[in-house]
Design a protein around this motif. Structure first.
Motif, PDB file in Angstrom:
ATOM      1  N   GLN A  74      -8.067  -9.923  -8.473  1.00 30.82           N
ATOM      2  CA  GLN A  74      -8.465 -11.988  -8.009  1.00 30.82           C
ATOM      3  C   GLN A  74     -10.217 -12.040  -7.333  1.00 30.82           C
ATOM      4  OE1 GLN A  74      -5.103 -12.682  -4.629  1.00 30.82           O
ATOM      5  NE2 GLN A  74      -5.271 -10.277  -4.771  1.00 30.82           N
ATOM      6  N   THR A  83       0.844  -0.970  -0.035  1.00 35.90           N
ATOM      7  CA  THR A  83       0.121  -0.131  -0.355  1.00 35.90           C
ATOM      8  C   THR A  83       0.426   1.264   0.137  1.00 35.90           C
ATOM      9  OG1 THR A  83       0.135   0.145   2.679  1.00 35.90           O
ATOM     10  CG2 THR A  83      -1.890  -1.155   1.515  1.00 35.90           C
ATOM     11  N   GLY A  85       4.390 -18.664   3.559  1.00 34.64           N
ATOM     12  CA  GLY A  85       4.127 -20.213   3.942  1.00 34.64           C
ATOM     13  C   GLY A  85       3.106 -20.129   5.023  1.00 34.64           C
ATOM     14  N   HIS A 129      -3.745  -3.500   2.234  1.00 32.99           N
ATOM     15  CA  HIS A 129      -4.858  -3.328   2.424  1.00 32.99           C
ATOM     16  C   HIS A 129      -5.962  -3.547   3.118  1.00 32.99           C
ATOM     17  CE1 HIS A 129      -8.387  -3.012  -0.551  1.00 32.99           C
ATOM     18  NE2 HIS A 129      -7.645  -1.740  -1.145  1.00 32.99           N
ATOM     19  N   SER A 170       7.665  -5.982   3.628  1.00 33.63           N
ATOM     20  CA  SER A 170       7.160  -7.416   2.595  1.00 33.63           C
ATOM     21  C   SER A 170       6.019  -7.204   1.854  1.00 33.63           C
ATOM     22  CB  SER A 170       6.945  -8.926   3.369  1.00 33.63           C
ATOM     23  OG  SER A 170       6.613  -9.596   3.614  1.00 33.63           O
ATOM     24  N   PHE A 218      -8.439  -5.335   2.796  1.00 38.59           N
ATOM     25  CA  PHE A 218      -9.564  -6.550   1.821  1.00 38.59           C
ATOM     26  C   PHE A 218      -8.207  -7.380   2.237  1.00 38.59           C
ATOM     27  CE2 PHE A 218     -13.680  -5.464   1.235  1.00 38.59           C
ATOM     28  CZ  PHE A 218     -13.236  -4.156   1.584  1.00 38.59           C
ATOM     29  N   ALA A 219      -7.019  -7.155   1.917  1.00 41.21           N
ATOM     30  CA  ALA A 219      -5.819  -8.565   2.176  1.00 41.21           C
ATOM     31  C   ALA A 219      -6.094  -9.316   3.734  1.00 41.21           C
ATOM     32  CB  ALA A 219      -4.754  -7.753   2.399  1.00 41.21           C
ATOM     33  N   THR A 220      -7.276  -9.676   3.738  1.00 44.19           N
ATOM     34  CA  THR A 220      -7.489 -10.526   5.043  1.00 44.19           C
ATOM     35  C   THR A 220      -6.777 -11.667   5.853  1.00 44.19           C
ATOM     36  OG1 THR A 220      -9.508 -10.144   4.181  1.00 44.19           O
ATOM     37  CG2 THR A 220      -9.137 -10.920   6.640  1.00 44.19           C
TER      38      THR A 220
END
Ligand code: NAP
Length: 255
Positions: free
Chosen positions: A144, A12, A53, A75, A32, A77-79
């Motif tokens: 996605q 972001t 992983g 973000h 990251s 929505f990156a749950t």
């Protein structure tokens, strides 16, 4: 200063801004990125790219790199990443901060239908398409999520993405590849030229992609707004880069 680095989960603009501020303050940080975007905007300082992983991989990585705290500036929505970070921070008793830009809220000019998730957004479009012939939809949810709309045959989709989607696509669609920020006049022109009836977006918040909402309000275009997913209960949260810097000083660098 602390011994090990902060792990800054990014992807972001806030994460990039935070990395810049931390590096400038000589605070050790490793950013990251998931590696989803082909040509990502890289933050300054040390960067690693790719998934860890799962929960165990993340825990191993944190242990190996002697991480002193995790800042989750992914973000909203990156749950999955957010829950993995919370699980690992709990398990390892590590300080955890989430940085989330404020959500968008409707003004009197906006015509929004809020839906809880992407499947509900697809159902909303499906029912509108059943009522209005040749419904024209502007889809800005990210590649996605495009597949969720693939089964809708009686609407025409303009799909704006950074990289091309790899999922199934709706029968009638056009792909528009671009990356924000976007300004009001070009967003207005895009909606008008494509005779858009309805815009579908996640409630990402922030200024970089807000212009589409202002343009939609001005043209009387409805918005299907996908609400943010729930956040984990553990860890701290702030809504700005400045507050995140304060948190780092309070919790990780000894003030
Ligand atoms: P997600 O569904 O929450 O995560 C799926 C998997 O991707 C995670 O389990 C993790 O893999 C890996 N991952 C996600 N973020 C990562 C990060 N910052 N560093 C390393 N690995 C990461 O995530 P997503 O929604 O696909 O988002 C991926 C990235 O794009 C994030 O960095 C996010 O900030 C950014 N982004 C997302 C959106 C959106 O709408 N979702 C929009 C703009 C930017 P492992 O389990 O293997 O560790």
């Amino acid at each position: 200063m602390s011994d090990g680095p902060i792990l800054l989960l990014g992807g972001t603009g806030e994460a990039r801004a935070l990395a810049e501020r931390l590096v400038a303050a000589d605070i050790a940080v490793i950013s990251s990125l998931a590696g989803r975007v082909r040509d990502p905007r890289l933050p300054v300082g040390d960067v690693r790219i790719g998934g860890f992983g799962g929960v165990d991989g993340l825990a191993d990585w944190i242990r190996t790199h002697h991480v002193v705290g995790v800042v989750d500036a992914t973000h909203p929505f990156a749950t999955t990443m957010t829950y993995h970070a919370a699980t690992v921070a709990d398990r390892m008793d590590l300080p955890l901060l989430r940085v989330r830009r404020p959500a968008w809220t409707p003004t009197a000019d906006d015509s929004w239908v809020a839906v809880p998730d992407m499947r509900a957004a697809a159902r909303e479009i499906e029912s509108r398409a059943a009522r209005q012939r040749a419904l024209r939809v502007f889809l800005t949810t990210g590649r996605q999520d495009v597949g969720v709309f693939a089964g809708i045959t009686d609407a025409a989709f303009l799909i704006r993405v950074v990289d091309p989607p790899t999922s199934d696509l709706p029968a009638h669609h056009r792909i528009l590849r671009s990356r924000g920020p976007y300004d009001l006049s070009s967003e207005r022109e895009l909606l008008r030229a494509n005779e858009i009836d309805v815009l579908v977006t996640k409630n990402s918040g922030g200024e970089l992609t807000r212009a589409k909402l202002t343009a939609a309000a001005g043209l009387g275009v409805d918005v299907v707004m996908v609400d943010r997913p729930a956040e984990p209960a553990s860890g701290d949260s702030v809504d700005s880069v400045a507050a995140a810097i304060d948190w780092v000083h309070d919790h990780l660098t000894g003030g």
